[in-house]
Structure formats: C-alpha cells, structure tokens
Scaffold this motif. Structure first.
Motif, PDB file in Angstrom:
ATOM      1  N   GLY A 124      45.188  41.718  48.469  1.00  0.00           N
ATOM      2  CA  GLY A 124      44.830  40.336  48.777  1.00  0.00           C
ATOM      3  C   GLY A 124      46.013  39.388  48.710  1.00  0.00           C
ATOM      4  O   GLY A 124      45.877  38.191  48.956  1.00  0.00           O
ATOM      5  N   ARG A 154      37.567  43.045  46.050  1.00  0.00           N
ATOM      6  CA  ARG A 154      38.207  42.069  45.172  1.00  0.00           C
ATOM      7  C   ARG A 154      38.398  40.706  45.841  1.00  0.00           C
ATOM      8  O   ARG A 154      38.152  39.669  45.257  1.00  0.00           O
ATOM      9  CB  ARG A 154      39.602  42.594  44.845  1.00  0.00           C
ATOM     10  CG  ARG A 154      39.977  42.683  43.433  1.00  0.00           C
ATOM     11  CD  ARG A 154      41.420  43.175  43.415  1.00  0.00           C
ATOM     12  NE  ARG A 154      41.476  44.618  43.164  1.00  0.00           N
ATOM     13  CZ  ARG A 154      41.575  45.132  41.956  1.00  0.00           C
ATOM     14  NH1 ARG A 154      41.638  44.354  40.921  1.00  0.00           N
ATOM     15  NH2 ARG A 154      41.614  46.433  41.784  1.00  0.00           N
ATOM     16  N   ASP A 155      38.937  40.708  47.066  1.00  0.00           N
ATOM     17  CA  ASP A 155      39.218  39.457  47.790  1.00  0.00           C
ATOM     18  C   ASP A 155      39.131  39.780  49.278  1.00  0.00           C
ATOM     19  O   ASP A 155      40.145  39.912  49.962  1.00  0.00           O
ATOM     20  CB  ASP A 155      40.632  38.964  47.411  1.00  0.00           C
ATOM     21  CG  ASP A 155      41.002  37.669  48.133  1.00  0.00           C
ATOM     22  OD1 ASP A 155      40.180  37.159  48.931  1.00  0.00           O
ATOM     23  OD2 ASP A 155      42.118  37.175  47.906  1.00  0.00           O
TER      24      ASP A 155
END
Ligand code: C2E
Ligand code: MG
Ligand code: MG
Ligand code: MG
Length: 288
Positions: A124, A154-155
């Motif tokens: 990310g 996560r992102d």
C-alpha cells in the motif's frame, strides 16, 4: 546504526509484534549490516508446466548466509525486517538482485521470468511503489511479483493502484498462498493478476484427503473463469502431479520438481531441461 535497529526492534516488541524474542532482536540489529555486506542470497525454485513439464519461470526465495549461524530461512528474518523497518531496503535489494540474475540467465540463453515475493507491508506504500517503478522501468528484465491477498486487504485502494502500476510496466502479478489467508472474491476480481498460486496447505495432502481435491478443482475453475493461470505450490509426489494435471492445473512447483537452489544449480537444471527437450524432439523427428 546497529543500535538504532536494535531500538526499533525493541520498540516493535513493546508494541506487541511477534518478532520480539531476544533472538529476533539480535537478528534485527544484524540485518542492516547483512544487507550492506551482501550476506543475503537468492535461491531459485522453478515453476514447470504441468503437462509439458518444461520450465516456465522461477521464484526467488531469500536466505541469509550468516557467518556464524549458517543459512537462515526467510521465515526467521522477514518478520524481523518488517518489524524493524528494514523491509523496504531488503525488498529493493531483492528486486535489484533478481534483475541482475534474470539478465545473466538471459545472456546464457535462458530468458525465463523471475518472480520476487513482495511483503504485504509494502504493497500500500505509494512512495515505495514509485521507487520500484523507477528500478523496474529502467530495465527490460522479465519480472514477476508474488503478493498475498491478505496484503491487499490491508489497504485495498492503494494496493490495487500500485499493483496496476507494476502490471503496466510489464511485471507479471501472481497471487501467492491463495486460500490460506483472508480471501475475498471481490478483490480477486479487481486485481491485475495473471497467476493464482494455490497454497501448499491444499496440495501436500491432495491425494490422501477427501476435501482438498474438491477445493483445488473449484479454485482451478474459478481462476480459469477469471482468465488466470493456476500454479500449485508444494507438489511433493507423482500422485499429486498426476491429479493436478487431470484437473487442468497449468503449472506446478515443489520438492518433486526441485527444491529452491542457488542460481548456478538453476542453470544446470535449465540445461538438463533443454537437453531433455532437444532429445525428445530428435526422437519425434526420427519417428516421423
Ligand atoms: P512462499 O512465497 O509461499 O514460498 C514457498 C515456500 O514453500 C518456500 O519456503 C519454499 O521453499 C517452500 N516449498 C517449496 N516447495 C515445497 C514443497 O514441495 N513442500 C513444502 N513443504 N514446502 C515447499 P521458504 O523459502 O522458507 O520461504 C517462506 C516464505 O518466506 C515464502 O513463502 C515467502 O512468503 C517468504 N519469502 C521468501 N523470500 C522472500 C523475499 O525475498 N521477500 C519477502 N518479502 N518474502 C520472502
Ligand atoms: Mg507464463
Ligand atoms: Mg511466493
Ligand atoms: Mg506460497
């Protein structure tokens, strides 16, 4: 500098990250030095076509040739690098080494794609992605990146954008350890991935389990429906290879074919592969 790394590792420990054992802290302090002093090495494990049994590409797997402790596996120091803020330097080193090795292999007549594992912590990170694009954009080496789905979750927005940037400059994206982490079909659909690697969790007991063959077959069908090639990792037996071939799995990787080996041993393996193919072609032309 070693002291600073030590502090960072301790900080990570205080924050509750797993790599906080005294041993991991000691390793973290040494890792910065190890990168500079070229103690890290890339081993290579081939991926072969299931049917034709020809080498398609190879995966770079990092090891640490430690002067005292011997060869340290990545599971022992990658988490330490992630906790101690060394993972970006380590990954850039890995990409540069993989590019040099790809070009060296090409010069020897073996122009195969080299896949590098990219830590989810970095996926990310847009600044990191820009540095990677600078390095990769400056070469025509054939590269691939292996990423896990969990790292995308996560992102997702930045991860997907960064993966698209890599794909746009010719990097082949493979989804690693599929099925072992947090899987989301929504992200799978959006990723610019050309390969799906089924986790070895489902492969090592493929022929002795009732459920694994069902999971593997439906995963192969799903990947094909999404226009991806399927790689089975952890292929250890002829029985597993035979079943995967029948199921339409495109590529296989595992101890049955080859363990991860140093670059020179990969070259020897590639030569044998070439010789075997050449002698098969001769046999075919004789029988015609
Ligand atoms: P991975 O990318 O999923 O790599 C597959 C792991 O399974 C490798 O372990 C490989 O040696 C092992 N393996 C291959 N064939 C078989 C088999 O037939 N049976 C069994 N039981 N195992 C097999 P290794 O080299 O210890 O790497 C472990 C993990 O460390 C990798 O999993 C990857 O996530 C990470 N890693 C390795 N190199 C790097 C790197 O350069 N950067 C980053 N960020 N992570 C890395
Ligand atoms: Mg291919
Ligand atoms: Mg991998
Ligand atoms: Mg894997």
């Amino acid at each position: 500098q070693a002291e600073a790394a030590l502090d960072r590792a301790r900080g990570a420990n205080a924050a509750g990250d797993p790599p906080g054992t005294p041993d991991a802290i000691a390793l973290g302090a040494e890792l910065a030095r190890a990168i500079d002093e070229n103690e890290l090495v890339l081993f290579y494990q081939p991926k072969v076509h299931a049917r034709r049994q020809e080498i398609d590409s190879a995966e770079a797997l990092i090891r640490w040739q430690h002067p005292v402790r011997g060869l340290i596996p990545p599971g022992d120091f990658i988490p330490v690098a992630e906790a101690g803020d060394l993972i970006d330097r380590l990954t850039l080193w890995t990409i540069e080494r993989a590019i040099a090795d790809q070009l060296a292999l090409r010069a020897m007549g073996h122009d195969l794609r080299i896949f590098v594992n990219i830590s989810g912590r970095l996926l990310g990170d847009t600044l990191f992605a820009a540095r990677v694009c600078d390095i990769v954009g400056a070469t025509d080496a054939k590269l691939g990146f292996e990423v896990t789905e969990t790292s995308v979750i996560r992102d997702p927005a930045s991860a997907i954008a960064n993966l698209q940037r890599f794909a746009d400059i010719g990097v082949c994206i493979a989804i690693d350890d599929y099925g072992a982490g947090l899987s989301s079909l929504a992200y799978l659909k959006q990723l610019p991935a050309r390969e799906l690697k089924i986790d070895k969790l489902f492969i090592t007991q493929l022929t002795s389990s009732n459920r694994d063959p069902l999971i593997v077959r439906s995963t192969i069908d799903l990947a094909h429906a999404l226009d991806m090639e399927v790689v089975a990792e952890g292929v250890e037996t002829h029985a597993a290879l035979a079943l995967l071939t029948v199921m339409g799995c495109d590529m296989v990787q595992g101890f049955l074919i080859s363990r991860p080996v140093p670059r020179d041993a990969l070259v020897a393996f590639l030569r044998e592969d070439g010789n075997r193919r050449a002698s098969m072609e001769t046999r075919l032309s004789f029988s015609r």
